[in-house]
Design a protein around this motif. Sequence first.
Motif, PDB file in Angstrom:
ATOM      1  N   ALA A  71       0.825  -1.207   0.000  1.00 58.75           N
ATOM      2  CA  ALA A  71       0.000   0.000   0.000  1.00 58.75           C
ATOM      3  C   ALA A  71       0.859   1.257   0.000  1.00 58.75           C
ATOM      4  CB  ALA A  71      -0.928   0.004   1.214  1.00 58.75           C
ATOM      5  N   PHE A  72       2.118   1.143   0.456  1.00 58.19           N
ATOM      6  CA  PHE A  72       3.015   2.297   0.479  1.00 58.19           C
ATOM      7  C   PHE A  72       3.803   2.376  -0.829  1.00 58.19           C
ATOM      8  CE2 PHE A  72       2.410   1.170   4.918  1.00 58.19           C
ATOM      9  CZ  PHE A  72       2.183   2.409   5.513  1.00 58.19           C
ATOM     10  N   PRO A  73       4.012   3.578  -1.360  1.00 53.29           N
ATOM     11  CA  PRO A  73       4.893   3.711  -2.529  1.00 53.29           C
ATOM     12  C   PRO A  73       6.294   3.193  -2.208  1.00 53.29           C
ATOM     13  CG  PRO A  73       3.641   5.731  -2.162  1.00 53.29           C
ATOM     14  CD  PRO A  73       3.401   4.853  -0.972  1.00 53.29           C
ATOM     15  N   PHE A 111      15.611  -6.387 -10.064  1.00 54.71           N
ATOM     16  CA  PHE A 111      16.981  -5.922 -10.275  1.00 54.71           C
ATOM     17  C   PHE A 111      16.965  -4.497 -10.847  1.00 54.71           C
ATOM     18  CE2 PHE A 111      21.316  -7.982 -11.149  1.00 54.71           C
ATOM     19  CZ  PHE A 111      21.988  -6.780 -11.030  1.00 54.71           C
ATOM     20  N   ALA A 112      16.172  -4.298 -11.888  1.00 47.81           N
ATOM     21  CA  ALA A 112      16.087  -2.971 -12.508  1.00 47.81           C
ATOM     22  C   ALA A 112      15.513  -1.941 -11.539  1.00 47.81           C
ATOM     23  CB  ALA A 112      15.229  -3.051 -13.774  1.00 47.81           C
ATOM     24  N   SER A 113      14.443  -2.304 -10.843  1.00 47.96           N
ATOM     25  CA  SER A 113      13.815  -1.373  -9.903  1.00 47.96           C
ATOM     26  C   SER A 113      14.754  -1.024  -8.761  1.00 47.96           C
ATOM     27  CB  SER A 113      12.526  -1.983  -9.347  1.00 47.96           C
ATOM     28  OG  SER A 113      11.592  -2.240 -10.381  1.00 47.96           O
ATOM     29  N   ALA A 114      15.553  -2.004  -8.301  1.00 49.17           N
ATOM     30  CA  ALA A 114      16.481  -1.757  -7.200  1.00 49.17           C
ATOM     31  C   ALA A 114      17.588  -0.796  -7.618  1.00 49.17           C
ATOM     32  CB  ALA A 114      17.069  -3.075  -6.718  1.00 49.17           C
ATOM     33  N   MET A 115      18.108  -0.948  -8.829  1.00 47.48           N
ATOM     34  CA  MET A 115      19.135  -0.034  -9.306  1.00 47.48           C
ATOM     35  C   MET A 115      18.583   1.383  -9.428  1.00 47.48           C
ATOM     36  SD  MET A 115      21.094  -2.368 -12.181  1.00 47.48           S
ATOM     37  CE  MET A 115      22.349  -1.121 -12.479  1.00 47.48           C
ATOM     38  N   LEU A 116      17.365   1.492  -9.933  1.00 44.08           N
ATOM     39  CA  LEU A 116      16.745   2.805 -10.074  1.00 44.08           C
ATOM     40  C   LEU A 116      16.458   3.420  -8.706  1.00 44.08           C
ATOM     41  CD1 LEU A 116      15.693   4.810 -12.184  1.00 44.08           C
ATOM     42  CD2 LEU A 116      13.477   3.668 -12.068  1.00 44.08           C
ATOM     43  N   ALA A 117      15.980   2.593  -7.767  1.00 46.25           N
ATOM     44  CA  ALA A 117      15.682   3.097  -6.426  1.00 46.25           C
ATOM     45  C   ALA A 117      16.947   3.516  -5.699  1.00 46.25           C
ATOM     46  CB  ALA A 117      14.938   2.029  -5.625  1.00 46.25           C
ATOM     47  N   GLU A 118      18.021   2.750  -5.861  1.00 47.68           N
ATOM     48  CA  GLU A 118      19.289   3.121  -5.220  1.00 47.68           C
ATOM     49  C   GLU A 118      19.789   4.461  -5.747  1.00 47.68           C
ATOM     50  OE1 GLU A 118      23.310   3.985  -4.970  1.00 47.68           O
ATOM     51  OE2 GLU A 118      22.578   3.073  -6.840  1.00 47.68           O
ATOM     52  N   ALA A 119      19.657   4.670  -7.049  1.00 42.76           N
ATOM     53  CA  ALA A 119      20.060   5.958  -7.625  1.00 42.76           C
ATOM     54  C   ALA A 119      19.193   7.080  -7.077  1.00 42.76           C
ATOM     55  CB  ALA A 119      19.966   5.900  -9.149  1.00 42.76           C
ATOM     56  N   GLY A 120      17.895   6.812  -6.922  1.00 46.61           N
ATOM     57  CA  GLY A 120      17.000   7.824  -6.374  1.00 46.61           C
ATOM     58  C   GLY A 120      17.329   8.166  -4.935  1.00 46.61           C
TER      59      GLY A 120
END
Length: 286
Positions: A127-129, A211-220
């Motif tokens: 439920a959380f972003p 994997f892709a989402s984690a790399m993007l989230a780490e950059a964010g």
Amino acid sequence: MTAAMPASGRSQFLRSLLRRKPVVIGLAVLLLILLLALFGPMLSPYAASKLSLASRLKPPSPEHWLGTDDFGRDVLTRLAVAGRLSLLVGFSVVVVSCVIGVTLGLLAGFFRRLDTPVARLIDAMMAFPDILLAIALVAALGPSVVNVIAALGIVYAPRLARIVRASTLVIRELPYVEAARALGVSTPRIMVRHVLRNLLSPILVQSTFIFASAMLAEAGLSFLGVGVSPSVPTWGTMIAQGRQYLDQASWIMFFPGLAIVCAVLSLQLVGDGLRDLLDPRLSKDI
């Protein structure tokens, strides 16, 4: 596709996968990023953290292929070092999320009494972003690479748990599982040999997206200053540090941003190709 696929089946699968141009492009880009991350810093004549004010804000040239930043550091070298961290974080997050998500999904799908509480936990977390939950967890744990991996692993585990739970609910009612129960096979053995091995395909596909989402989230997180230490080169921190020089030295932001786009897009292409081949509803269209 199961873990017991024969050699001929694996060969046919690889040939079918490599016939898809988007997958080949994605794998090629991933290979280039991996080679740059592994060997770039060793081959570069510059140190990632060495300051050189005389070379400050130099544009791309034969001496500095991707230019230098506001401290005179070589952008290409820092890009390669940051790539190591991004790949490490992405892979580690996949491992952590698989351990948590697969365990929760198997328990919820196989044991009826655990289904409702685990399902409600999964729904509450989803439920959380993702980015807000990751920021909250990193803020609570403290900024470090290990804490970023742990936070993102917890954030993305519900995705896998939901898929594994739904598939397990179906598989546990199939005749071969009932036959195994009738023969007295232990529950852990049934869960591993007869349920988990038939979930490897959706887990593999979902892992590429995580994997892709984690790399993007780490950059964010690094861009926002709540990820790893600012002294550690990451693609997110490179973009954040180059914001104030966008007008006069756009390459400081452009190349890390391009690296993020290429890495995430290539993983998405590979994931889409795997999904199309491994999903029986889609493979007939290939």
